[in-house]
Structure formats: structure tokens, C-alpha cells
Design an enzyme around this catalytic site. Structure first.
Site, PDB file in Angstrom:
ATOM      1  N   ASP A   5      -1.294 -37.180   2.386  1.00  0.00           N
ATOM      2  CA  ASP A   5      -1.087 -38.434   1.649  1.00  0.00           C
ATOM      3  C   ASP A   5      -2.188 -38.621   0.593  1.00  0.00           C
ATOM      4  OD1 ASP A   5      -3.152 -39.116   3.344  1.00  0.00           O
ATOM      5  OD2 ASP A   5      -2.115 -40.805   4.287  1.00  0.00           O
ATOM      6  N   SER A   6      -3.113 -37.666   0.509  1.00  0.00           N
ATOM      7  CA  SER A   6      -4.045 -37.634  -0.621  1.00  0.00           C
ATOM      8  C   SER A   6      -3.271 -37.545  -1.936  1.00  0.00           C
ATOM      9  CB  SER A   6      -5.005 -36.447  -0.508  1.00  0.00           C
ATOM     10  OG  SER A   6      -4.298 -35.240  -0.306  1.00  0.00           O
TER      11      SER A   6
ATOM     12  N   ASP B 180       1.677 -35.099   6.369  1.00  0.00           N
ATOM     13  CA  ASP B 180       1.072 -36.372   6.769  1.00  0.00           C
ATOM     14  C   ASP B 180       2.133 -37.421   7.054  1.00  0.00           C
ATOM     15  OD1 ASP B 180      -1.665 -36.597   7.096  1.00  0.00           O
ATOM     16  OD2 ASP B 180      -2.068 -36.726   4.949  1.00  0.00           O
TER      17      ASP B 180
ATOM     18  N   LYS C 127       0.973 -34.932  10.953  1.00  0.00           N
ATOM     19  CA  LYS C 127      -0.416 -35.384  11.155  1.00  0.00           C
ATOM     20  C   LYS C 127      -0.464 -36.891  11.074  1.00  0.00           C
ATOM     21  CE  LYS C 127      -3.849 -34.685   7.902  1.00  0.00           C
ATOM     22  NZ  LYS C 127      -4.310 -36.045   7.546  1.00  0.00           N
TER      23      LYS C 127
ATOM     24  N   GLU D 189      -3.197 -40.420  11.631  1.00  0.00           N
ATOM     25  CA  GLU D 189      -4.580 -40.867  11.750  1.00  0.00           C
ATOM     26  C   GLU D 189      -4.706 -41.797  12.948  1.00  0.00           C
ATOM     27  OE1 GLU D 189      -5.917 -42.629   8.073  1.00  0.00           O
ATOM     28  OE2 GLU D 189      -5.335 -40.866   6.903  1.00  0.00           O
TER      29      GLU D 189
ATOM     30  N   GLU E 212     -12.624 -35.698   9.924  1.00  0.00           N
ATOM     31  CA  GLU E 212     -13.018 -35.920   8.529  1.00  0.00           C
ATOM     32  C   GLU E 212     -14.320 -36.689   8.453  1.00  0.00           C
ATOM     33  OE1 GLU E 212      -9.979 -37.369   5.875  1.00  0.00           O
ATOM     34  OE2 GLU E 212     -11.419 -37.688   4.249  1.00  0.00           O
TER      35      GLU E 212
HETATM   36  O1  KIV Z   1      -4.260 -36.357   2.869  1.00  0.00           O
HETATM   37  C1  KIV Z   1      -5.010 -35.371   2.929  1.00  0.00           C
HETATM   38  O2  KIV Z   1      -5.090 -34.560   2.018  1.00  0.00           O
HETATM   39  C2  KIV Z   1      -5.807 -35.205   4.122  1.00  0.00           C
HETATM   40  C3  KIV Z   1      -6.918 -34.204   4.059  1.00  0.00           C
HETATM   41  C4  KIV Z   1      -7.999 -34.735   3.230  1.00  0.00           C
HETATM   42  C5  KIV Z   1      -7.368 -33.788   5.388  1.00  0.00           C
HETATM   43  O3  KIV Z   1      -5.602 -35.850   5.108  1.00  0.00           O
END
Ligand code: KIV
Length: 275
Positions: A56-57, A95, A124, A126, A193
Site C-alpha cells: 500500500d506504499s 497488502d 499482509k 498490519e 518495520e
Molecule cells: O507497503 C509497503 O510497501 C510495505 C513495505 C514498506 C514493507 O508495507
């Protein structure tokens, strides 16, 4: 994206969760990177990366937001569909965006969409102790899960900024307990992280599942970085743990190869990238 040709000539079979567990047990570092489109997916595959994250970056590096909070499930699915067309060997991780796993049922519905519509092999999310039930529920439905601990960018407004987590003893102990609880609930990978290197090493030692770090020191089982950071595409101040691999490399492909080799050989991260 000529995937059938890649498959015909691929010297190594696609990575799966068993490959990653074996790499941990044999002490081979796991190389991970983000990607958001088919062209870069093909490039990072050619560079030899083991795991690709549609993170989600993308809310920040693709969409231009200040945080990852505005990213939607449809955004991740859209980018996953592009990335999966460019990949052959790497394991595809996606994510779960902010508030797409607020309940067990919602998490299951959305994880299924990431897998069926996006082509992700693992999701993934959080969270710490509060996400144990959700991880357990997903795992009981045979969904592979990566649990993201430490700095959790989706919580930025609650925490008050992007800062190193687990510096105080009590917070470090809590993170260790959370990591063990998430592994016990069925998490297949733990991602750490922005935490002190010592804590990253301790959690990695304590867990049987592979631990991937970003700003979590050199002792984790693998490393992940945001692709645009290592290619020096992102503007503004870079995180301390990041490194510009375009320096000394003539092309993006050479830069990603250099990153993958540096992770494998243990030369990245150096002390200057650690907390
Ligand atoms: O969203 C993302 O790119 C991430 C990484 C920074 C681990 O969660």
C-alpha cells in the site's frame, strides 16, 4: 508479458512458502521488493528477487498521497493484476489496505479477492495482538498470511508520525509477545518495520517462520525495500534504512540486481541503515 517463454527457460522454480522456510533454515537471505506494474515486475524477477510485494506504499509513491491510508482494496487488486502478469519466479504478496480487515469476515472476503482477482499468494496485514483472531481465522481457511509489526504506516494518525518503534523495553517485550502470538495464530511470515536492530535479531531468533525486515537490522531472515527508493525515483528525504542502488549501476535492472546481491551476501543493510 511472454510468461510462457520465461517459464520454458527459467533455471529455478517459482518461490513458495516452503522455499522461504527452507531459506531461513539454511541461512540464505530472502530478497524482497515492492512492485506496482508488469514492467517492473518482470525487471525485479530478472534481477533474482525472491518475493514481490504489491504494497500500500503505492498510495505514496504512485498516487502521491502523504500516507497509505487512502489506498483501497480495488487499488491493490488493480496493481496486483498488472504485477502478476510480469512475474514468473518470485512469490507474490499483497497488502490488505487500511480498514479492509476490521472483522474476521471482512478480512476473509477481502483476502479471497486479493487472491482470486489479484493473483496474490499471500496477504499482509498490519497489527499486533489485536489481529491474532483475524490471522487465526484466515489461516484456518488456508490463506497464507504475513503479519506486519513495528512501524505500522496505516496507524500513522493514531501514533502521530512515522517513527522507530520498540525502543523502550516494555514496547520491545510487547512486540516479541505479539510476534510469537501471531506465529502461533498461523502467520507464515512476520515483517518488522523500523525497529532497533537488536530487537529485529531477537525476534528473528525466537520465531520459526521467516522474518523479513525493513529498517529492522541485518539479522532478519530477509530484507524488503520500496522499489522507487532504491532506484532513487522518490523525491524528498529518504528513510535512514533505505539505500540508493542506482549509484554505481548503469540501469534499473543492474541496481535491483545489486540490491538482491547485497541482501544475499549480507552487505546490505550496513550499520548506517540500522537503528
Ligand atoms: O507497503 C509497503 O510497501 C510495505 C513495505 C514498506 C514493507 O508495507
Amino acid at each position: 508479458m511472454y510468461k510462457h517463454l520465461q517459464e520454458r527457460y527459467a533455471p529455478r522454480p517459482p518461490v513458495n512458502i516452503a522455499t522461504l522456510v527452507k531459506m531461513k533454515s539454511e541461512g540464505e537471505k530472502i530478497t524482497c521488493i515492492t512492485a506496482y506494474d508488469a514492467s517492473f515486475a518482470t525487471l525485479v524477477d530478472d534481477a533474482g528477487v525472491d518475493v514481490v510485494l504489491v504494497g500500500d506504499s503505492l498510495g505514496m509513491v504512485i498516487q502521491g498521497h502523504d500516507t497509505t491510508v487512502p489506498v483501497t482494496l480495488s487499488d491493490i487488486i488493480y496493481h496486483c493484476r498488472a504485477v502478476v502478469r510480469g512475474l514468473y519466479r518470485p512469490f507474490l504478496l499483497a497488502d490488505m489496505p487500511f480498514m479492509t480487515y476490521a472483522s474476521k469476515e471482512q478480512a476473509l472476503d477481502n483476502a479471497v479477492r486479493l487472491m482470486q482477482e489479484g493473483g496474490a499468494k499471500m496477504v499482509k496485514l498490519e497489527g499486533g495482538a489485536g489481529q491474532v483472531d483475524i490471522v487465526e481465522f484466515l489461516a484456518s481457511h488456508d490463506i497464507a498470511v504475513c503479519a506486519h509489526l513495528g512501524l505500522k504506516p496505516q496507524s500513522v494518525h493514531k501514533v502521530g508520525g512515522f517513527r522507530v518503534q520498540g525502543r523502550e523495553e516494555a514496547a520491545a517485550e510487547q512486540m516479541m509477545r505479539d510476534a510469537k502470538a501471531l506465529q502461533g495464530a498461523g502467520a507464515d511470515i512476520v515483517l518488522l518495520e523500523c525497529i532497533p536492530a537488536k530487537l529485529g535479531a531477537e525476534i528473528t531468533m525466537a520465531l520459526e517462520v521467516p522474518v523479513i525486515g525493513i529498517g529492522a537490522g541485518a539479522q532478519t531472515d530477509g530484507q524488503i525495500l520500496v522499489l522507487y527508493d532504491i532506484l532513487d525515483v522518490t523525491s524528498g528525504r529518504k528513510p535512514k534504512f533505505s539505500k540508493n542502488f542506482m549509484t554505481g549501476n548503469a540501469s534499473p535492472l543492474e541496481a535491483v540486481k545489486a540490491y538482491a546481491q547485497a541482501v544475499k551476501s549480507g552487505t546490505y543493510p550496513g550499520p548506517e541503515h540500522c537503528f
